[in-house]
Design an enzyme around this catalytic site. Structure first.
Site, PDB file in Angstrom:
ATOM      1  N   CYS A  98       0.256   3.699   2.829  1.00  0.00           N
ATOM      2  CA  CYS A  98       0.740   3.085   4.075  1.00  0.00           C
ATOM      3  C   CYS A  98       2.241   3.294   4.218  1.00  0.00           C
ATOM      4  CB  CYS A  98       0.449   1.586   4.097  1.00  0.00           C
ATOM      5  SG  CYS A  98      -1.299   1.163   4.039  1.00  0.00           S
ATOM      6  N   CYS A 132       0.837  -1.204   0.000  1.00  0.00           N
ATOM      7  CA  CYS A 132       0.000   0.000   0.000  1.00  0.00           C
ATOM      8  C   CYS A 132       0.874   1.258   0.000  1.00  0.00           C
ATOM      9  CB  CYS A 132      -0.908  -0.054   1.228  1.00  0.00           C
ATOM     10  SG  CYS A 132      -1.706   1.496   1.673  1.00  0.00           S
TER      11      CYS A 132
END
Length: 102
Positions: free
Chosen positions: A34, A31
């Protein structure tokens, strides 16, 4: 102290039974947002001794992600007295993350 790795096996001990507020970052290695938040979360973990900071890899811990209804990552949840107190979805800067805690 760096952010701790939270699993379904240690969640009760590290989050529910914690005597301090706990900031939990639900994330995954693939991600992009992230990966942007991760260094900030680690920095907060190093700087703040008054809280516990942990990370939950949703790929490795889908049960925890499901338990807390995490549908989008990154999701940051602050737990206080073992209960969810504040939730934020999406990448946030350090100031925004700290405002969740204080």
């Amino acid at each position: 102290m760096s952010a701790i790795h939270i699993t379904k096996e240690n969640f009760q001990e590290l989050v529910v039974n914690a005597e301090k507020k706990v900031l939990v970052d639900f994330w995954a290695p693939w991600c992009g947002p992230c990966r942007m938040v991760l260094p900030v979360v680690e920095e907060i973990a190093e700087e703040r001794e008054d809280i516990v900071v942990g990370k939950v890899n949703v790929d490795e811990q889908p049960e925890l992600a499901n338990q807390f209804g995490v549908m989008t990552i990154p999701t940051l949840i602050v737990f206080e007295n073992g209960q969810e107190a504040v939730r934020s979805v999406g990448a946030k800067n350090k100031k925004a993350i700290l405002s969740m805690i204080d």
